[in-house]
Design a protein around this motif. Structure first.
Motif, PDB file in Angstrom:
ATOM      1  N   TYR A 131      -6.817   0.292   5.617  1.00 18.22           N
ATOM      2  CA  TYR A 131      -6.811   0.112   3.973  1.00 18.22           C
ATOM      3  C   TYR A 131      -5.854  -0.851   3.624  1.00 18.22           C
ATOM      4  O   TYR A 131      -6.115  -1.939   3.064  1.00 18.22           O
ATOM      5  N   ALA A 132      -4.676  -1.256   4.203  1.00 18.23           N
ATOM      6  CA  ALA A 132      -3.614  -2.057   3.925  1.00 18.23           C
ATOM      7  C   ALA A 132      -4.190  -3.586   4.242  1.00 18.23           C
ATOM      8  O   ALA A 132      -3.894  -4.526   3.703  1.00 18.23           O
ATOM      9  N   VAL A 158       2.573  -0.622   4.531  1.00 18.02           N
ATOM     10  CA  VAL A 158       2.293   0.854   4.182  1.00 18.02           C
ATOM     11  C   VAL A 158       3.595   1.625   3.796  1.00 18.02           C
ATOM     12  O   VAL A 158       4.637   1.595   4.750  1.00 18.02           O
ATOM     13  N   THR A 167       0.927  -1.279  -0.011  1.00 16.09           N
ATOM     14  CA  THR A 167       0.021  -0.061   0.030  1.00 16.09           C
ATOM     15  C   THR A 167       0.810   1.250  -0.059  1.00 16.09           C
ATOM     16  O   THR A 167       1.909   1.167   0.757  1.00 16.09           O
ATOM     17  N   ALA A 199      -4.722   4.553   6.871  1.00 12.40           N
ATOM     18  CA  ALA A 199      -3.830   3.404   6.023  1.00 12.40           C
ATOM     19  C   ALA A 199      -3.588   2.275   6.499  1.00 12.40           C
ATOM     20  O   ALA A 199      -3.601   1.315   5.567  1.00 12.40           O
ATOM     21  N   GLY A 202      -9.609  -2.591  -0.729  1.00 13.12           N
ATOM     22  CA  GLY A 202      -9.291  -1.345  -0.574  1.00 13.12           C
ATOM     23  C   GLY A 202     -10.685  -0.876   0.097  1.00 13.12           C
ATOM     24  O   GLY A 202     -10.675   0.394   0.274  1.00 13.12           O
ATOM     25  N   SER A 244      -8.989   3.149  -4.872  1.00 12.23           N
ATOM     26  CA  SER A 244      -7.863   4.003  -4.583  1.00 12.23           C
ATOM     27  C   SER A 244      -8.713   5.401  -3.869  1.00 12.23           C
ATOM     28  O   SER A 244      -9.852   5.448  -4.287  1.00 12.23           O
ATOM     29  N   LEU A 279      -4.351   6.992  -1.036  1.00  7.86           N
ATOM     30  CA  LEU A 279      -4.033   5.576  -0.606  1.00  7.86           C
ATOM     31  C   LEU A 279      -4.290   4.893  -2.134  1.00  7.86           C
ATOM     32  O   LEU A 279      -5.241   5.054  -2.628  1.00  7.86           O
ATOM     33  N   SER A 280      -3.355   3.750  -2.471  1.00  4.85           N
ATOM     34  CA  SER A 280      -3.608   3.022  -3.712  1.00  4.85           C
ATOM     35  C   SER A 280      -2.681   1.684  -3.259  1.00  4.85           C
ATOM     36  O   SER A 280      -1.744   1.936  -2.468  1.00  4.85           O
ATOM     37  N   LEU A 293       0.981   5.291   0.607  1.00  4.35           N
ATOM     38  CA  LEU A 293       0.381   6.531   1.082  1.00  4.35           C
ATOM     39  C   LEU A 293       1.078   7.741   0.575  1.00  4.35           C
ATOM     40  O   LEU A 293       2.153   8.066   0.768  1.00  4.35           O
ATOM     41  N   HIS A 294       0.469   8.424  -0.670  1.00  3.51           N
ATOM     42  CA  HIS A 294       1.103   9.350  -1.029  1.00  3.51           C
ATOM     43  C   HIS A 294       0.603  10.789  -0.530  1.00  3.51           C
ATOM     44  O   HIS A 294      -0.332  10.963  -0.269  1.00  3.51           O
TER      45      HIS A 294
END
Length: 119
Positions: free
Chosen positions: A87-88, A40, A2, A84, A93, A66, A59-60, A4-5
């Motif tokens: 999500y992971a 992550v 995963t 995050a 997702g 995403s 998050l993607s 996290l941008h």
């Protein structure tokens, strides 16, 4: 994995003096300061094109939905990392609504479907 941008160029609603640290860069520093949740990776990016929505993160992960979230602050770092991690832990997702941090429930800007896997 995963990702996290974190948009480091986000200005939020603040005026930033020439050469000053932008709120997005401060958010990235807060997120990168401690250990990331298992699975992550925190990655700085120069722009998420969410300029009117304050500091943004996304998050993607391969094969998953995403998400882009806005109006984040460095003080939100613990909740962002908690979100995050949730999500992971999913295969697709899609974190159940009540298991998402409140800031993710209320500050979502976009939900993007996964790219279909070729057979």
């Amino acid at each position: 994995m995963t990702v996290l941008h974190v948009c480091t160029t986000c200005r939020g609603t603040e005026e930033v003096p020439e050469g000053g640290l932008r709120p997005g860069a401060r958010l990235h520093a807060a997120l990168a300061d401690g250990p990331a949740p298992a699975g992550v990776t925190v990655v700085p990016v120069e722009c998420l094109s969410a300029c009117n929505s304050g500091c943004a993160v996304a998050l993607s992960a391969p094969g998953r939905w995403s998400y882009v979230y806005g109006r984040m602050t460095p003080e939100d770092a613990p909740e962002i990392l908690r979100g995050a991690a949730a999500y992971a832990a999913t295969a697709d997702g899609l974190v159940p609504w009540r298991e998402r941090p409140v800031i993710f429930r209320k500050q979502s800007l976009a939900r993007i479907p996964p790219i279909p896997q070729e057979a």
